[in-house]
Design a protein around this motif. Structure first.
Motif, mmCIF file in Angstrom:
data_model
loop_
_atom_site.group_PDB
_atom_site.id
_atom_site.type_symbol
_atom_site.label_atom_id
_atom_site.label_comp_id
_atom_site.label_asym_id
_atom_site.label_seq_id
_atom_site.Cartn_x
_atom_site.Cartn_y
_atom_site.Cartn_z
ATOM 1 N N MET A 75 2.111 -18.482 14.821
ATOM 2 C CA MET A 75 2.453 -17.110 14.500
ATOM 3 C C MET A 75 2.094 -16.253 15.708
ATOM 4 S SD MET A 75 3.806 -15.246 12.120
ATOM 5 C CE MET A 75 3.671 -15.924 10.477
ATOM 6 N N SER A 103 2.939 -12.010 17.459
ATOM 7 C CA SER A 103 3.234 -10.635 17.068
ATOM 8 C C SER A 103 4.699 -10.459 16.673
ATOM 9 C CB SER A 103 2.873 -9.689 18.211
ATOM 10 O OG SER A 103 3.116 -8.365 17.839
ATOM 11 N N THR A 148 5.455 -12.306 13.404
ATOM 12 C CA THR A 148 4.821 -11.600 12.290
ATOM 13 C C THR A 148 5.668 -10.406 11.852
ATOM 14 O OG1 THR A 148 2.616 -12.271 12.975
ATOM 15 C CG2 THR A 148 2.751 -10.329 11.574
ATOM 16 N N THR A 182 9.146 -11.616 10.463
ATOM 17 C CA THR A 182 9.007 -12.263 9.159
ATOM 18 C C THR A 182 8.723 -11.234 8.074
ATOM 19 O OG1 THR A 182 8.207 -14.284 10.220
ATOM 20 C CG2 THR A 182 7.770 -14.053 7.867
ATOM 21 N N LYS A 192 0.593 -16.725 5.941
ATOM 22 C CA LYS A 192 0.611 -16.902 7.399
ATOM 23 C C LYS A 192 0.527 -15.557 8.120
ATOM 24 C CE LYS A 192 0.979 -21.378 7.858
ATOM 25 N NZ LYS A 192 -0.073 -22.159 8.512
ATOM 26 N N ILE A 193 1.266 -14.570 7.609
ATOM 27 C CA ILE A 193 1.236 -13.237 8.203
ATOM 28 C C ILE A 193 -0.179 -12.655 8.137
ATOM 29 C CG2 ILE A 193 1.977 -10.843 7.845
ATOM 30 C CD1 ILE A 193 4.729 -12.033 6.955
ATOM 31 N N TYR A 196 -2.742 -14.361 10.409
ATOM 32 C CA TYR A 196 -2.562 -13.931 11.792
ATOM 33 C C TYR A 196 -3.135 -12.531 11.998
ATOM 34 C CZ TYR A 196 -0.373 -12.425 16.116
ATOM 35 O OH TYR A 196 -0.159 -11.924 17.383
ATOM 36 N N GLU A 197 -2.784 -11.622 11.121
ATOM 37 C CA GLU A 197 -3.231 -10.234 11.251
ATOM 38 C C GLU A 197 -4.749 -10.116 11.229
ATOM 39 O OE1 GLU A 197 -1.528 -7.013 11.665
ATOM 40 O OE2 GLU A 197 -0.352 -8.639 12.530
ATOM 41 N N SER A 255 -0.272 -5.413 13.833
ATOM 42 C CA SER A 255 1.167 -5.161 13.679
ATOM 43 C C SER A 255 1.493 -3.761 13.197
ATOM 44 C CB SER A 255 1.785 -6.201 12.745
ATOM 45 O OG SER A 255 1.741 -7.467 13.358
#
Length: 121
Positions: free
Chosen positions: A12, A14, A17, A20, A48-49, A52-53, A62
């Motif tokens: 993942m 930026s 993310t 998606t 997953k988003i 990552y964040e 993001s």
């Protein structure tokens, strides 16, 4: 691709993310009904988003690059958790018993991430 993400064949980033989240937001606002496979796929991508964040800091978050990002991810989660999806939610819960609790935990962590980075942004 979710399979590639799950197998760590792609990471993942930026761009992925943001793209998606936008695609899931558009999808969940377009479909009249969500079924078990839809909810499972959307939930896994949302995980997953958020994972990552929660690793990002400052302007790498993001929501600093896309002003509607927070609205999008909250809307995605709200849409999959709607009462009308209860039968499908139960089926997904049977397949992956930790998915929804995991999403809630990730949102809690995301709130902490946002609060920690408030000074930076």
């Amino acid at each position: 691709d979710l399979t590639q993400l799950q197998n760590n064949e792609i990471q993942m980033n930026s761009y992925l993310t943001l793209k998606t989240a936008q695609n899931l937001y558009d999808l969940t606002n377009t479909l009249d009904a969500l079924y078990g496979a839809d909810i499972l796929l959307i939930s896994r991508l949302l995980v997953k988003i958020l994972q990552y964040e929660n690793k990002q800091i400052g302007f790498n978050l993001s929501h600093k690059q896309e002003r509607d990002f927070i609205k999008q991810i909250v809307n995605i989660a709200s849409r999959i958790m709607e009462e009308e999806n209860q039968i499908s939610l139960n089926k997904v819960q049977h397949l992956d018993s930790d998915i929804f609790v995991g999403i809630l935990d990730l949102f809690k962590d995301y709130g902490t991430t946002l609060a920690r980075n408030l000074v930076d942004t």
